[in-house]
Structure formats: structure tokens, C-alpha cells
Design an enzyme around this catalytic site. Structure first.
Site, short mmCIF file in Angstrom:
data_model
loop_
_atom_site.label_atom_id
_atom_site.label_comp_id
_atom_site.label_asym_id
_atom_site.label_seq_id
_atom_site.Cartn_x
_atom_site.Cartn_y
_atom_site.Cartn_z
N ASP A 104 4.12 -51.44 -32.33
CA ASP A 104 3.58 -51.06 -31.02
C ASP A 104 2.16 -51.58 -30.95
O ASP A 104 1.45 -51.61 -31.96
CB ASP A 104 3.56 -49.54 -30.88
CG ASP A 104 4.91 -48.91 -31.15
OD1 ASP A 104 5.81 -49.08 -30.33
OD2 ASP A 104 5.05 -48.25 -32.20
N GLU A 108 8.99 -54.49 -36.40
CA GLU A 108 8.69 -53.93 -35.09
C GLU A 108 7.31 -53.30 -35.11
O GLU A 108 6.90 -52.71 -36.11
CB GLU A 108 9.73 -52.86 -34.73
CG GLU A 108 9.59 -52.27 -33.33
CD GLU A 108 8.70 -51.02 -33.27
OE1 GLU A 108 8.39 -50.57 -32.15
OE2 GLU A 108 8.29 -50.52 -34.35
N HIS A 144 0.87 -46.56 -32.41
CA HIS A 144 1.84 -46.01 -31.46
C HIS A 144 1.20 -45.03 -30.47
O HIS A 144 1.34 -45.19 -29.26
CB HIS A 144 2.98 -45.30 -32.22
CG HIS A 144 3.98 -44.68 -31.32
ND1 HIS A 144 3.86 -43.38 -30.82
CD2 HIS A 144 5.14 -45.16 -30.81
CE1 HIS A 144 4.89 -43.11 -30.04
NE2 HIS A 144 5.70 -44.16 -30.01
N HIS A 146 11.02 -50.63 -38.46
CA HIS A 146 10.33 -49.87 -37.40
C HIS A 146 8.95 -49.43 -37.87
O HIS A 146 8.82 -48.58 -38.74
CB HIS A 146 11.19 -48.65 -37.05
CG HIS A 146 10.66 -47.81 -35.96
ND1 HIS A 146 10.30 -46.49 -36.15
CD2 HIS A 146 10.43 -48.06 -34.65
CE1 HIS A 146 9.89 -45.97 -35.02
NE2 HIS A 146 9.96 -46.90 -34.09
N GLU A 158 6.18 -54.05 -29.07
CA GLU A 158 6.29 -53.15 -27.92
C GLU A 158 4.91 -52.89 -27.33
O GLU A 158 4.00 -52.45 -28.02
CB GLU A 158 6.93 -51.81 -28.32
CG GLU A 158 7.04 -50.86 -27.13
CD GLU A 158 7.59 -49.50 -27.48
OE1 GLU A 158 7.43 -48.57 -26.66
OE2 GLU A 158 8.15 -49.34 -28.58
#
Length: 262
Positions: A37, A35, A50, A8, A123
Site C-alpha cells: 500500500d 503487494e 497501510h 501481502h 495499492e
């Protein structure tokens, strides 16, 4: 079945999130996925950040969407994680290039050049002033690497159903993950998401609402769960048959899985 361990924002428990340092640490730990963003800069670059602004991670009030990449590149994205590092005379010298703003292109190229298959869960953050341009730029980058085809190591995640629809129209072979913030959103989302879409609930919602996980799997969707950082979190995911666990602590979760002989 052993779930995929996805780092993450990189190995972000021990390293500043979304820095190349955090992702290299995750790869070194054996993470099977990364992962991130993404947000779009004022001059059209996708960067791994993020928050909409930089107050938390770079001590700047600037919003990512109003700044150009060169401006972002002047900031230190890691000092907030270890504010005392300059006072440690015994610490080894740091490669500061690992602590600057990370573009999605650099992250994807790092993964593409790695010596084993690593998947990337990307994301897109919404709402944003650039709307669908974020997904358009993302698909362009995936297409550049040939990652818009079947078997792509990339998947796109969002809390925005509309954003995922955009990706589905532009790159129908890229796997999609509908993120779920609250358990009570699921009955509505269940009616509108694609049959083959993955579903990404948070571990706290799964724990607080024990019927949510079984309802998602009963509807025919595999789960990718965030943010799984403890042994108890992992045990719940194993009980539910979760296919991927997204964690700040990839090395720790991999060790837990090894201890369970999974």
C-alpha cells in the site's frame, strides 16, 4: 492452473508488515509477487504504509500525510510485531535499517535488482488529502524504471475507480486491479471498469457470496484475491480459477501448491 503467489505487505504473518525485512523474507520464500500500500508524505515521498496514521505500527499519532520522510525514518516500524525482542539475550543482532519506513522507490529498486522476475501489486489508498497526486507520483516512479510499458512487472490496485482511471490515462499499459470490498458493489462496478481490468475481491466475500466469483469471471475478468491464508481459502481460489492469491504467508501457500502438484 497454478495461481501467482503474492506476498501481502511482504511475508507479514511472521514479520512486521511493509518493512524491507518482510519483503526480503517473501523473496527468500519464493514469492512471485509483492503487494504494498502506498501513501504520500508531506514532502512528496511515496511510502509503504497501510493506515493513514501510525498508532498501530509505530506508536505515533501522526498521520503519514502530515509528516516528512525524515520524521518517519526516526520511527521503529517493527517493534509492535515483537515487543519482547529486546529482552531476548540469545536473539541475533538485528539490522535496524530493515525495520524503518520503506519508500516505494526502495521497494521497486529491490525488485528491479532481483535475480528473477518478481511482480509488484501497488495499492493506492483513498481518500487522501493529496488526491490524484498519489497516482501522479506513482506513475512517475514506474516511468523512471521503464515499468509504464507493455510487459511491466507492476500493476496498480485500488478500491477507488477514479484513482484507477487516473493511472489508465497516464500509463495505459500498466495493468489495473479494481478491488471489491463488498459483493453488492460488483453490479455497479461491472458497468464502469475497463474490459481488460483485473478484479480483486476479498476471500471472505467470495466465501460468503458463492455467486460472486463466477459472476466476475463470466463478465470476462481475471481475479486477484486477498487475503488468502488457509488451505480452505486456497482451495476455493483454485475452484474459481483465480489468477493470483495475495497472502500474508507466501511460504505456506507455495508449499500447499507444491503438495497439490500445481
Amino acid at each position: 492452473m497454478r495461481p501467482q503467489v503474492v506476498a501481502h505487505r511482504g511475508a507479514s504473518h511472521d514479520n512486521a508488515e511493509h518493512t524491507l525485512r518482510a519483503y526480503v523474507a517473501a523473496l527468500d520464500a519464493g514469492a512471485e509477487g509483492l503487494e504494498c500500500d502506498v501513501r504520500l508524505t508531506a514532502d512528496g515521498h511515496l511510502v509503504c504504509v497501510h493506515d493513514r496514521d501510525l498508532r498501530r505500527i509505530a506508536s505515533s499519532r501522526g498521520a503519514v500525510s502530515t509528516m516528512e520522510l525524515a520524521e518517519l525514518d526516526e520511527l521503529d516500524f517493527a517493534a509492535w510485531k515483537n515487543p519482547w525482542r529486546d529482552l531476548d539475550d540469545e536473539a541475533p543482532p538485528l539490522d535496524e535499517t530493515l525495520d524503518r519506513v520503506l519508500t516505494l522507490r526502495t521497494l521497486l529498486e529491490t525488485v528491479a535488482d532481483y535475480d528473477r522476475r518478481v511482480e509488484v501489486a501497488i495499492e493506492t489508498k483513498h481518500p487522501t488529502r493529496y488526491g490524484g497526486l498519489v497516482e501522479r507520483r506513482l506513475v512517475e516512479q514506474l516511468r523512471h524504471l521503464g515499468w509504464d510499458r507493455p510487459g511491466s512487472p507492476a500493476r496498480v490496485m485500488s478500491f477507488s475507480w477514479t484513482a484507477l482511471q487516473r493511472v489508465e490515462r497516464a500509463a495505459p499499459h500498466v495493468p489495473l486491479v479494481q478491488l471489491v470490498e463488498k459483493a453488492h458493489h460488483w453490479p455497479m462496478l461491472r458497468r464502469v471498469i475497463g474490459e481488460d481490468w483485473l478484479v480483486g475481491p476479498g476471500i471472505r466475500e467470495l466465501d460468503d457470496h458463492r455467486k460472486l466469483g463466477p459472476r466476475i469471471t463470466k463478465a470476462g475478468h481475471d481475479m486477484h484475491v486477498w487475503t488468502v491464508n488457509t488451505a480452505a481459502d486456497l482451495d476455493l481460489c483454485l475452484e474459481l480459477g483465480v489468477k493470483a492469491v495475495i497472502t500474508d504467508r507466501p511460504a505456506y501457500l507455495l508449499d500447499l501448491l507444491d503438495d497439490r502438484d500445481l
